[in-house]
Design a protein around this motif. Structure first.
Motif, mmCIF file in Angstrom:
data_model
loop_
_atom_site.group_PDB
_atom_site.id
_atom_site.type_symbol
_atom_site.label_atom_id
_atom_site.label_comp_id
_atom_site.label_asym_id
_atom_site.label_seq_id
_atom_site.Cartn_x
_atom_site.Cartn_y
_atom_site.Cartn_z
ATOM 1 N N SER A 1 15.945 -2.890 4.515
ATOM 2 C CA SER A 1 15.300 -1.948 3.635
ATOM 3 C C SER A 1 16.340 -1.062 3.001
ATOM 4 O O SER A 1 17.421 -0.855 3.542
ATOM 5 N N ARG B 1 11.305 4.209 0.721
ATOM 6 C CA ARG B 1 12.203 3.065 0.788
ATOM 7 C C ARG B 1 11.437 1.804 0.427
ATOM 8 O O ARG B 1 10.195 1.798 0.421
ATOM 9 N N LEU C 1 10.881 -2.051 1.653
ATOM 10 C CA LEU C 1 11.038 -3.007 2.744
ATOM 11 C C LEU C 1 10.925 -4.417 2.183
ATOM 12 O O LEU C 1 10.106 -4.670 1.301
ATOM 13 N N ALA D 1 9.592 -6.018 8.818
ATOM 14 C CA ALA D 1 10.054 -4.650 8.601
ATOM 15 C C ALA D 1 8.872 -3.714 8.407
ATOM 16 O O ALA D 1 8.882 -2.568 8.886
ATOM 17 N N ARG E 1 7.373 -2.909 11.822
ATOM 18 C CA ARG E 1 8.184 -1.915 12.550
ATOM 19 C C ARG E 1 7.989 -0.524 11.959
ATOM 20 O O ARG E 1 7.857 0.460 12.688
ATOM 21 N N ASP E 2 7.971 -0.449 10.640
ATOM 22 C CA ASP E 2 7.845 0.843 9.979
ATOM 23 C C ASP E 2 6.474 1.467 10.230
ATOM 24 O O ASP E 2 6.353 2.682 10.436
ATOM 25 N N SER F 1 7.462 1.962 0.865
ATOM 26 C CA SER F 1 7.085 2.799 2.003
ATOM 27 C C SER F 1 7.433 4.240 1.686
ATOM 28 O O SER F 1 8.540 4.539 1.223
ATOM 29 N N ARG G 1 6.990 8.320 3.395
ATOM 30 C CA ARG G 1 6.633 8.978 4.648
ATOM 31 C C ARG G 1 6.927 10.469 4.585
ATOM 32 O O ARG G 1 7.953 10.899 4.048
ATOM 33 N N TRP H 1 2.017 2.602 2.464
ATOM 34 C CA TRP H 1 2.749 1.400 2.093
ATOM 35 C C TRP H 1 2.014 0.705 0.947
ATOM 36 O O TRP H 1 0.778 0.651 0.928
#
Length: 351
Positions: A2, A16, A18, A23, A26-27, A64, A66, A73
């Motif tokens: 990413s 970001r 991904l 990925a 995980r995020d 993504s 946050r 997402w």
């Protein structure tokens, strides 16, 4: 992998892109799993099946954004030449940005805005579909504020029935007399038997595929996707699979799911050779009876499409939209957006 692009220190926002669903998993850390997302198409499992079976190997660009505990997402495919598309297919009845549970409207707007700003660095144009009206409006507002031109048009109709508190008999009493009379006539001396399964069954699904292949339906090119999705829903307990048979031979089939108060009719088919005997209609009666009397959903969703027969079974027509977005801060987006605006102006003059 990413690429992290922190965008707004004031709000501690990090954005970001991904490049894989691993990925994303995980995020998200469970925030887009079944337990967290009530929407059928808003889950990692659905996206993974879509990518694996329908767009295998195609590059992904999953935006993504946050802010502390809040996150969102936007799953996209990178189609090359500066163009991105929603990670959706003809099986997807509704596409939307994915938010971690609990995000309030102001937070959603802020995260979408940061996403729109991030994606200016990657894409000239985006095509997002099929969108519910509220989702399309939310996306348009966020992207326009970040320098994108938005053009929206109707992609498909979506028919639903409101069934809160209704058993089958009550629901059926409100259907048009033409439909009820047709069923009454076809039921007399019907050669068909019907079965509704609440689990995945290999033989029943083989029958479904065989019926679909001999029906009026076009070849959709991804039967393995649908089987995998049905298997997953069977394991989750949401699958409702109906089969109609004549003398033991399958002649009609339907694939539904029931979850979180919504029953969705995903796919149905019948043998063209049996059309005059209406096996699909009689199987629909069995499916509606089973779901309404046992599952008691608040809504039945007949999927996307404006086929006339849906109006007989449903109560309301909604619309799904396609949103085309043009990045006016890139040469490619500006030129395509200008061409789009010029065509629209000419249509208004001609009209």
């Amino acid at each position: 992998m990413s690429a992290a692009l922190p965008l707004s220190a004031a709000n501690a926002t990090d954005a970001r892109i991904l490049d894989s669903l691993d990925a994303l998993a995980r995020d998200a850390a469970g925030a887009i799993d079944r337990a967290a997302q009530p929407g059928f198409y808003d889950r990692h499992g659905w996206l993974a099946l879509t990518h694996a079976h329908i767009y295998p190997g195609e590059p992904l660009a999953i935006a993504s954004a946050r802010e502390v505990a809040d996150a969102m997402w936007l799953p996209l495919r990178d189609c090359g030449s500066g163009h991105g598309r929603a990670l959706a297919s003809w099986y997807t009845l509704a596409f939307a940005p994915l938010f971690a549970p609990g995000a309030d409207p102001e937070t959603r707007a802020r995260l979408l805005g940061e996403t729109a700003r991030l994606l200016r660095r990657r894409f000239d144009t985006l095509s997002l579909w099929p969108l519910e009206a509220e989702v399309a409006a939310e996306l348009q507002h966020a992207f326009r504020a970040q320098g994108w031109l938005a053009a929206q048009h109707v992609e498909a109709a979506n028919w639903v029935a409101d069934t809160v508190g209704l058993d089958f008999d009550t629901y059926w009493a409100n259907r048009p007399s033409k439909l009820r009379n047709t069923v009454r006539r076809r039921t007399k001396n019907s050669p068909f038997t019907t079965e509704v399964l609440d689990r995945f069954d290999d033989a029943a699904w083989d029958a479904y595929e065989a019926i679909y292949a001999q029906s009026w339906k076009p070849d959709e090119g991804a039967p393995a996707f649908l089987r995998a999705a049905a298997e997953a829903e069977g394991e989750a307990g949401t699958l409702r699979l109906g089969i109609a048979r004549r003398d033991g031979v399958p002649v009609a089939a339907q694939f539904w799911t029931v979850e979180n108060g919504t029953a969705t009719i995903h796919k149905l088919a019948y043998l063209e050779s049996e059309r005059e005997h209406s096996p699909g209609t009689l199987l629909s009666v069995a499916m509606f009876r089973h779901v309404l009397d046992r599952d008691r959903p608040a809504v039945i969703d007949y999927g996307n499409g404006d086929e006339p027969y849906k109006a007989e079974w449903m109560d309301r027509r909604r619309e799904r939209f396609r949103l085309r977005l043009y990045n006016l801060r890139s040469i490619g987006g500006l030129s395509r957006g200008a061409a789009k605006a010029a065509r629209a102006a000419l249509r208004r003059i001609a009209g």
